[in-house]
Design a protein around this motif. Structure first.
Motif, PDB file in Angstrom:
ATOM      1  N   ALA A 158     -11.178 -22.128  22.011  1.00 21.92           N
ATOM      2  CA  ALA A 158     -11.762 -21.046  21.222  1.00 21.92           C
ATOM      3  C   ALA A 158     -10.700 -20.146  20.602  1.00 21.92           C
ATOM      4  N   GLY A 159      -9.452 -20.595  20.568  1.00 19.53           N
ATOM      5  CA  GLY A 159      -8.378 -19.723  20.092  1.00 19.53           C
ATOM      6  C   GLY A 159      -7.888 -20.007  18.695  1.00 19.53           C
ATOM      7  N   GLY A 160      -8.618 -20.819  17.937  1.00 18.65           N
ATOM      8  CA  GLY A 160      -8.154 -21.191  16.612  1.00 18.65           C
ATOM      9  C   GLY A 160      -8.286 -20.079  15.592  1.00 18.65           C
ATOM     10  N   GLN A 161      -7.415 -20.124  14.574  1.00 14.62           N
ATOM     11  CA  GLN A 161      -7.433 -19.139  13.495  1.00 14.62           C
ATOM     12  C   GLN A 161      -7.255 -19.848  12.157  1.00 14.62           C
ATOM     13  N   ILE A 162      -7.626 -19.122  11.089  1.00 18.82           N
ATOM     14  CA  ILE A 162      -7.304 -19.517   9.722  1.00 18.82           C
ATOM     15  C   ILE A 162      -6.581 -18.342   9.073  1.00 18.82           C
ATOM     16  N   TRP A 163      -5.457 -18.637   8.418  1.00 16.17           N
ATOM     17  CA  TRP A 163      -4.677 -17.613   7.736  1.00 16.17           C
ATOM     18  C   TRP A 163      -4.836 -17.750   6.227  1.00 16.17           C
ATOM     19  N   ARG A 164      -4.817 -16.612   5.557  1.00 22.06           N
ATOM     20  CA  ARG A 164      -4.772 -16.563   4.090  1.00 22.06           C
ATOM     21  C   ARG A 164      -3.424 -15.957   3.710  1.00 22.06           C
ATOM     22  N   ILE A 165      -2.642 -16.687   2.902  1.00 20.66           N
ATOM     23  CA  ILE A 165      -1.284 -16.265   2.568  1.00 20.66           C
ATOM     24  C   ILE A 165      -1.140 -16.221   1.052  1.00 20.66           C
ATOM     25  N   THR A 166      -0.812 -15.055   0.532  1.00 20.69           N
ATOM     26  CA  THR A 166      -0.643 -14.862  -0.909  1.00 20.69           C
ATOM     27  C   THR A 166       0.801 -14.491  -1.212  1.00 20.69           C
ATOM     28  N   ARG A 167       1.200 -14.663  -2.477  1.00 22.49           N
ATOM     29  CA  ARG A 167       2.577 -14.376  -2.893  1.00 22.49           C
ATOM     30  C   ARG A 167       2.694 -12.917  -3.336  1.00 22.49           C
ATOM     31  N   GLY A 168       3.657 -12.200  -2.764  1.00 18.50           N
ATOM     32  CA  GLY A 168       3.911 -10.820  -3.149  1.00 18.50           C
ATOM     33  C   GLY A 168       4.800 -10.740  -4.371  1.00 18.50           C
ATOM     34  N   ALA A 169       4.984  -9.515  -4.886  1.00 17.51           N
ATOM     35  CA  ALA A 169       5.809  -9.309  -6.073  1.00 17.51           C
ATOM     36  C   ALA A 169       7.255  -9.713  -5.842  1.00 17.51           C
ATOM     37  N   ASP A 170       7.690  -9.700  -4.577  1.00 17.77           N
ATOM     38  CA  ASP A 170       9.067 -10.078  -4.244  1.00 17.77           C
ATOM     39  C   ASP A 170       9.230 -11.577  -4.014  1.00 17.77           C
ATOM     40  N   GLY A 171       8.141 -12.329  -4.212  1.00 18.27           N
ATOM     41  CA  GLY A 171       8.198 -13.779  -4.020  1.00 18.27           C
ATOM     42  C   GLY A 171       7.964 -14.227  -2.598  1.00 18.27           C
ATOM     43  N   LYS A 172       7.798 -13.295  -1.673  1.00 17.30           N
ATOM     44  CA  LYS A 172       7.539 -13.623  -0.276  1.00 17.30           C
ATOM     45  C   LYS A 172       6.027 -13.682  -0.012  1.00 17.30           C
ATOM     46  N   GLY A 173       5.660 -14.427   1.018  1.00 18.51           N
ATOM     47  CA  GLY A 173       4.267 -14.548   1.373  1.00 18.51           C
ATOM     48  C   GLY A 173       3.759 -13.328   2.118  1.00 18.51           C
ATOM     49  N   ARG A 174       2.493 -13.008   1.897  1.00 19.13           N
ATOM     50  CA  ARG A 174       1.794 -11.948   2.619  1.00 19.13           C
ATOM     51  C   ARG A 174       0.594 -12.596   3.303  1.00 19.13           C
ATOM     52  N   GLY A 175       0.586 -12.566   4.644  1.00 19.40           N
ATOM     53  CA  GLY A 175      -0.445 -13.294   5.380  1.00 19.40           C
ATOM     54  C   GLY A 175      -1.344 -12.399   6.197  1.00 19.40           C
ATOM     55  N   GLU A 176      -2.570 -12.871   6.393  1.00 21.42           N
ATOM     56  CA  GLU A 176      -3.541 -12.181   7.240  1.00 21.42           C
ATOM     57  C   GLU A 176      -4.465 -13.203   7.875  1.00 21.42           C
ATOM     58  N   VAL A 177      -4.893 -12.924   9.095  1.00 26.22           N
ATOM     59  CA  VAL A 177      -5.868 -13.771   9.766  1.00 26.22           C
ATOM     60  C   VAL A 177      -7.227 -13.520   9.154  1.00 26.22           C
ATOM     61  N   MET A 178      -7.922 -14.572   8.786  1.00 28.19           N
ATOM     62  CA  MET A 178      -9.226 -14.428   8.157  1.00 28.19           C
ATOM     63  C   MET A 178     -10.296 -14.141   9.214  1.00 28.19           C
ATOM     64  N   SER A 179     -11.217 -13.276   8.856  1.00 27.43           N
ATOM     65  CA  SER A 179     -12.326 -12.975   9.760  1.00 27.43           C
ATOM     66  C   SER A 179     -13.429 -13.996   9.570  1.00 27.43           C
ATOM     67  N   SER A 180     -14.208 -14.209  10.619  1.00 27.12           N
ATOM     68  CA  SER A 180     -15.284 -15.190  10.565  1.00 27.12           C
ATOM     69  C   SER A 180     -16.464 -14.715  11.400  1.00 27.12           C
ATOM     70  N   THR A 181     -17.650 -15.040  10.916  1.00 25.91           N
ATOM     71  CA  THR A 181     -18.856 -14.722  11.688  1.00 25.91           C
ATOM     72  C   THR A 181     -19.092 -15.739  12.786  1.00 25.91           C
ATOM     73  N   ARG A 182     -18.260 -16.753  12.821  1.00 26.95           N
ATOM     74  CA  ARG A 182     -18.363 -17.792  13.847  1.00 26.95           C
ATOM     75  C   ARG A 182     -17.041 -17.883  14.595  1.00 26.95           C
ATOM     76  N   ARG A 183     -17.077 -18.067  15.883  1.00 26.50           N
ATOM     77  CA  ARG A 183     -15.859 -18.232  16.668  1.00 26.50           C
ATOM     78  C   ARG A 183     -15.296 -19.622  16.407  1.00 26.50           C
ATOM     79  N   LEU A 184     -14.047 -19.674  15.960  1.00 28.76           N
ATOM     80  CA  LEU A 184     -13.445 -20.938  15.563  1.00 28.76           C
ATOM     81  C   LEU A 184     -12.941 -21.713  16.768  1.00 28.76           C
ATOM     82  N   GLY A 185     -12.947 -23.046  16.630  1.00 28.73           N
ATOM     83  CA  GLY A 185     -12.417 -23.909  17.670  1.00 28.73           C
ATOM     84  C   GLY A 185     -10.962 -24.250  17.399  1.00 28.73           C
ATOM     85  N   VAL A 186     -10.567 -25.468  17.731  1.00 26.38           N
ATOM     86  CA  VAL A 186      -9.185 -25.931  17.516  1.00 26.38           C
ATOM     87  C   VAL A 186      -9.060 -26.366  16.052  1.00 26.38           C
ATOM     88  N   THR A 187      -8.761 -25.406  15.200  1.00 26.75           N
ATOM     89  CA  THR A 187      -8.697 -25.650  13.758  1.00 26.75           C
ATOM     90  C   THR A 187      -7.575 -26.633  13.427  1.00 26.75           C
TER      91      THR A 187
END
Length: 317
Positions: A158-187
């Motif tokens: 039950a510890g799986g996650q999905i990340w969303r990673i976008t490119r910042g103005a400096d060319g580096k990635g900006r990441g965040e864990v996505m929220s879900s209405t369902r508890r994720l499994g082994v993604t």
């Protein structure tokens, strides 16, 4: 040998090489559909063979060539891999993806990084790092370059996650864990629908594929696409019609699933442990599969192009 003779010999050699290359491409296009064949020698990769991705020029890249932490390259039309790049000591790659600018992104599950290798280069640079990563596994990429990373915790179903990673103005990635209405499994496997509105995720522990509607960093309206009674599921990719191609580890098959969850066909493979797959070829209709058993790559032709080859080169499909 005179200069003219040397020139004539070079031209002849070049023409022969071109003939062999284009004959190989033509033969591949003429192969029967959904019939897989091995395309690289056995044992070229470690048992961690994974992360296949094809660039806009048709070259195939696969992680863990000969040693952990390496990236191998199979040139378009070739039948043997060569070393492309090495990750820093201690890093081990998994999923690979390319954006429209030709940048390669590599998920590093060991050191909690997503690396980027700029087009025309071989040196990896840190694109995004987080200590909150469990072990970044596979990547999907949207038309705008947004990355989605599966992040399983194999020790906890039950510890799986999905990340969303976008490119910042400096060319580096900006990441965040996505929220879900369902508890994720082994993604595990991950990809987008052709319109980019739906994210598909396979879960190793449940042997299921789930669909989520995307809303920024939110995973909404979870829907079970399909589950299997046996054999672990692994990597997945979608085609231009929205069908899901799913690696069924230990079953030795690629399952082709409609967006409605219907099992449309299963493609038998030469190896029994497919870990992941990607689309490529001149028309985007060749599926390349990484095989843990035998540590080789196999491929088969299909009737519709993959989503990503069409994304990389607008107007190709």
């Amino acid at each position: 040998m005179t200069t003219i003779e040397r020139g004539a010999k070079l031209v002849a050699t070049y023409l022969i090489a071109c003939a062999v290359f284009f004959a190989g491409q033509s033969n591949a296009a003429d192969d029967p559909l959904f019939v897989s064949k091995r395309i690289t020698p056995q044992g070229e990769y470690t048992p961690g063979i994974e992360g296949p991705a094809v660039d806009a020029s048709g070259n195939l890249y696969v992680v863990n060539f000969q040693q952990s932490g390496s990236i191998g390259k199979v040139a378009a039309g070739a039948s043997q891999s060569q070393l492309f790049a090495l990750l820093p000591v201690g890093s081990i790659g998994n999923g690979i993806r390319f954006d429209r600018g030709g940048r390669m992104y590599v998920a590093d599950f060991k050191k909690h990084n997503v690396w980027v290798i700029e087009r025309g280069e071989t040196t990896p640079q840190v694109y995004f790092h987080s200590d909150r990563f469990n072990q970044p596994n596979d990547l999907a990429i949207a038309a705008d370059g947004t990355l989605y990373a599966s992040d399983p915790q194999f020790a906890s179903p039950a510890g799986g996650q999905i990340w969303r990673i976008t490119r910042g103005a400096d060319g580096k990635g900006r990441g965040e864990v996505m929220s879900s209405t369902r508890r994720l499994g082994v993604t595990n496997g991950i990809d987008l629908s052709p319109d980019g509105a739906t994210l598909y995720v396979s879960e190793s522990n449940s042997r299921q594929v789930w669909a989520y509607r995307l809303d920024g960093s939110k995973l909404l309206d979870p829907r079970l696409v399909r589950g299997f009674a046996d054999f672990e599921v692994d990597g997945l990719r979608t085609d231009l019609d929205g069908r899901i191609y799913l690696a069924r580890l230990s079953a030795g098959k690629i399952a082709i699933i409609g967006a409605d969850g219907s099992l449309q066909r299963e493609v038998p493979l030469n190896g029994k442990q497919p870990t992941n797959l990607t689309f490529g070829g001149p028309d985007g209709k060749t599926v390349f599969v990484t095989q843990k058993e035998g540590r080789f790559i196999e491929a088969f032709r299909v009737d519709r192009p993959g989503r990503e080859p069409c994304l990389q080169v607008p107007g190709r499909c």
